[in-house]
Design an enzyme around this catalytic site. Structure first.
Site, short mmCIF file in Angstrom:
data_model
loop_
_atom_site.label_atom_id
_atom_site.label_comp_id
_atom_site.label_asym_id
_atom_site.label_seq_id
_atom_site.Cartn_x
_atom_site.Cartn_y
_atom_site.Cartn_z
CG ASP A 131 8.88 -2.86 -8.46
OD1 ASP A 131 9.46 -2.93 -9.57
OD2 ASP A 131 8.13 -1.91 -8.17
CG HIS B 259 4.15 3.03 -5.46
ND1 HIS B 259 3.06 2.31 -5.91
CD2 HIS B 259 4.85 3.34 -6.58
CE1 HIS B 259 3.12 2.19 -7.22
NE2 HIS B 259 4.19 2.81 -7.66
CD GLU C 182 1.10 0.34 -3.46
OE1 GLU C 182 1.44 1.52 -3.62
OE2 GLU C 182 0.41 -0.28 -4.31
CG ASN D 241 0.47 5.06 -4.37
OD1 ASN D 241 1.62 5.12 -4.80
ND2 ASN D 241 -0.13 3.92 -4.08
C1 GLP Z 1 5.19 1.23 -10.69
C2 GLP Z 1 6.38 0.40 -10.18
C3 GLP Z 1 7.51 1.26 -9.70
C4 GLP Z 1 7.63 2.45 -10.59
C5 GLP Z 1 6.45 3.33 -10.35
C6 GLP Z 1 6.37 4.51 -11.27
O1 GLP Z 1 3.99 0.72 -10.25
N1 GLP Z 1 6.02 -0.53 -9.18
O2 GLP Z 1 8.70 0.52 -9.62
O3 GLP Z 1 8.82 3.16 -10.33
O4 GLP Z 1 5.24 2.61 -10.36
O5 GLP Z 1 6.24 4.08 -12.58
P1 GLP Z 1 6.44 5.04 -13.83
O6 GLP Z 1 7.89 5.36 -13.90
O7 GLP Z 1 5.99 4.21 -15.01
O8 GLP Z 1 5.59 6.24 -13.63
#
Ligand code: GLP
Length: 243
Positions: free
Chosen positions: A67, A138, A143, A136
């Protein structure tokens, strides 16, 4: 879905990196998709060590970025692509012919989504996907409320995602409004999926994703339905699980 609790983040990261190595040993031209962010950071670092010391053939695999934040300058610090360049492509000298990332400033975002979907289809699908989980619930930028069947799409980001993103990944103020992401349809078609989570902050959402109902309101709950899906946690992220 299988759930494993590791002693710590280093052990979890080591296993995830070894899973990447195993995938490439079995299929040198495998397609691997990864999230950016903090969760897979240790896995990437360990993968670079293992790939370098083992001398495994990295000339045939293909990498897909999960993403990206829409509108950001490509490669800017804090962007998803910056993580991929600094963690994998630069240290392992992976050429541009071996990866595809969303262009966050493409003039036609719909075409950008179709391009990603076409590449994945033409490569024969994704062999291994390594994702994180947002507070949340995702995955990528899928989302809450996103249908499980979607492929690549652009989405208006949740207030939580924007607030966490701004604070966690960027040192200067940026305007975060939309994300472009692979869909959960891609995740369900991927041969093997690892969801990594570490730290106390993820404990509550992990409990919901692993033990709650499977619902698009909590996108990561889809992991419960993946035939070869794994949730790998450190002790802190597993702290609220009942089993
Ligand atoms: C982000 C990204 C995701 C990621 C998630 C968790 O916003 N869009 O691809 O896996 O949130 O991130 P983190 O591993 O830094 O907690």
């Amino acid at each position: 879905m299988q759930l494993t609790v590791f002693t710590d983040y280093a052990a979890l990261s080591d296993q995830a990196a070894r899973e990447m190595i195993r995938t490439l040993e079995q299929k040198p031209d495998a397609v691997i998709c990864m999230a950016s962010g903090s969760s897979p950071k240790g896995c990437c670092e360990r993968f670079v060590q293992l790939a370098t010391s083992s001398g495994i053939d990295l000339s045939q695999f293909f990498f897909i970025g999960l993403d990206e934040w829409v509108g950001l300058t490509p490669g800017m610090p804090g962007s998803c692509s910056h993580d991929f360049f600094t963690r994998l492509f630069d240290p392992l000298s992976i050429p541009a012919s071996q990866y595809h990332l969303f262009d966050p400033v493409a003039a036609d975002m719909q075409a950008e989504c179709e391009k990603m979907d076409t590449i994945i289809r033409e490569k024969g699908g994704i062999d291994l996907m390594i994702v994180g989980i947002g507070l949340n619930g995702h995955i990528g930028f899928n989302e809450p409320g996103t249908p499980f069947t979607l492929l690549s799409h652009v989405i208006d980001l949740d207030a939580t995602t924007i607030a966490v993103g701004q604070e966690k990944y960027f040192t200067t103020p940026v305007e975060l409004k939309q994300g472009i992401t692979l869909g959960l349809g891609h995740l369900m078609h991927t041969r093997k999926v690892l969801l990594l989570a570490n730290g106390t902050g993820k404990a509550s959402v992990i409990k919901e994703a692993a033990e709650g109902p499977v619902t698009s309101a909590l996108p990561a709950s889809i992991m419960q339905q993946h035939p070869d899906g794994y949730i790998w946690l450190d002790k802190e992220a597993a702290a609220m699980l009942s089993e």
